[in-house]
Design a protein around this motif. Structure first.
Motif, mmCIF file in Angstrom:
data_model
loop_
_atom_site.group_PDB
_atom_site.id
_atom_site.type_symbol
_atom_site.label_atom_id
_atom_site.label_comp_id
_atom_site.label_asym_id
_atom_site.label_seq_id
_atom_site.Cartn_x
_atom_site.Cartn_y
_atom_site.Cartn_z
ATOM 1 N N ALA A 37 -5.040 -8.310 1.373
ATOM 2 C CA ALA A 37 -4.227 -7.985 0.195
ATOM 3 C C ALA A 37 -4.389 -6.506 -0.151
ATOM 4 N N HIS A 38 -5.614 -6.016 -0.115
ATOM 5 C CA HIS A 38 -5.885 -4.612 -0.412
ATOM 6 C C HIS A 38 -5.173 -3.694 0.584
ATOM 7 N N ARG A 39 -5.242 -4.045 1.862
ATOM 8 C CA ARG A 39 -4.595 -3.257 2.907
ATOM 9 C C ARG A 39 -3.076 -3.198 2.679
ATOM 10 N N ARG A 40 -2.493 -4.337 2.345
ATOM 11 C CA ARG A 40 -1.045 -4.385 2.086
ATOM 12 C C ARG A 40 -0.673 -3.526 0.876
ATOM 13 N N VAL A 41 -1.466 -3.598 -0.182
ATOM 14 C CA VAL A 41 -1.191 -2.801 -1.386
ATOM 15 C C VAL A 41 -1.261 -1.313 -1.046
ATOM 16 N N LYS A 42 -2.255 -0.904 -0.272
ATOM 17 C CA LYS A 42 -2.385 0.503 0.118
ATOM 18 C C LYS A 42 -1.171 0.957 0.929
ATOM 19 N N LEU A 43 -0.648 0.106 1.808
ATOM 20 C CA LEU A 43 0.558 0.435 2.572
ATOM 21 C C LEU A 43 1.774 0.551 1.658
ATOM 22 N N LEU A 44 1.865 -0.341 0.691
ATOM 23 C CA LEU A 44 2.984 -0.287 -0.267
ATOM 24 C C LEU A 44 2.898 0.980 -1.118
ATOM 25 N N GLU A 45 1.689 1.380 -1.481
ATOM 26 C CA GLU A 45 1.515 2.632 -2.232
ATOM 27 C C GLU A 45 1.898 3.831 -1.361
ATOM 28 N N ALA A 46 1.427 3.855 -0.131
ATOM 29 C CA ALA A 46 1.682 4.983 0.772
ATOM 30 C C ALA A 46 3.179 5.133 1.079
ATOM 31 N N SER A 47 3.888 4.022 1.107
ATOM 32 C CA SER A 47 5.320 4.060 1.421
ATOM 33 C C SER A 47 6.182 4.412 0.211
ATOM 34 N N GLY A 48 5.548 4.457 -0.971
ATOM 35 C CA GLY A 48 6.311 4.773 -2.177
ATOM 36 C C GLY A 48 6.908 3.559 -2.864
ATOM 37 N N MET A 49 6.676 2.374 -2.325
ATOM 38 C CA MET A 49 7.182 1.161 -2.980
ATOM 39 C C MET A 49 6.449 0.921 -4.297
ATOM 40 N N ILE A 50 5.192 1.281 -4.344
ATOM 41 C CA ILE A 50 4.420 1.251 -5.593
ATOM 42 C C ILE A 50 4.191 2.705 -5.970
ATOM 43 N N ARG A 51 4.772 3.124 -7.081
ATOM 44 C CA ARG A 51 4.706 4.530 -7.493
ATOM 45 C C ARG A 51 3.532 4.816 -8.420
ATOM 46 N N GLY A 52 2.895 3.795 -8.956
ATOM 47 C CA GLY A 52 1.768 4.020 -9.845
ATOM 48 C C GLY A 52 1.511 2.793 -10.694
#
Length: 149
Positions: A37-52
């Motif tokens: 789950a942590h790895r997926r969240v980090k990928l979503l953050e890096a891709s800009g899908m999660i902006r903050g």
């Protein structure tokens, strides 16, 4: 990461509802181990899908502000005028949202005015002073009926 798979969508849905979930809690909700789950969240953050992430403050914590929606008409719609106006908006803490619109006005602003401040001052000293403004039409919100993060 341009396409989201169903698991990514579940993760985003869970975090949109509660961004304070731990990796263990998130993993439990979506069927992953905490590390996955942590790895997926980090990928979503890096891709800009999660902006903050941010805290949603109550109206009381924000000083019980009045909400005013302001339709703004500019003198012209040249690229330079739009750019100057939009750059200046970024320096106006009272403006919570700004939308470029189709129709009669050019922009629709959501403005919050603190209880100890007056909208007249914000109208005169902040909004009317923005570059390119020709006309302001203000409507006061009586109450919010639906609010989503």
């Amino acid at each position: 990461m341009s396409l989201l798979d169903p698991l990514d969508r579940k993760i985003l849905e869970q975090l949109a509802a509660d961004s304070s979930l731990t990796s263990a809690e998130l993993g439990e909700h979506v069927g992953l181990s905490p590390s996955a789950a942590h790895r997926r969240v980090k990928l979503l953050e890096a891709s800009g899908m999660i902006r903050g992430y941010r805290a949603l403050l109550s109206r009381a914590a924000r000083g019980n502000p009045s909400t005013v929606f302001v339709a703004v008409t500019l003198r012209d719609q040249s690229r330079a005028t739009l750019l100057r106006f939009e750059e200046a908006l970024g320096r106006c803490p009272e403006v919570q949202e700004a939308h470029l619109m189709s129709g009669d006005s050019d922009y629709l602003l959501k403005v919050e005015v603190a209880a100890d401040d007056g909208y007249e001052r914000v109208h005169r000293d902040v909004l009317a002073a923005l570059p390119g403004v020709q006309r302001l039409v203000s409507q006061f919100s009586i109450r919010s009926v639906v609010e989503r993060g």
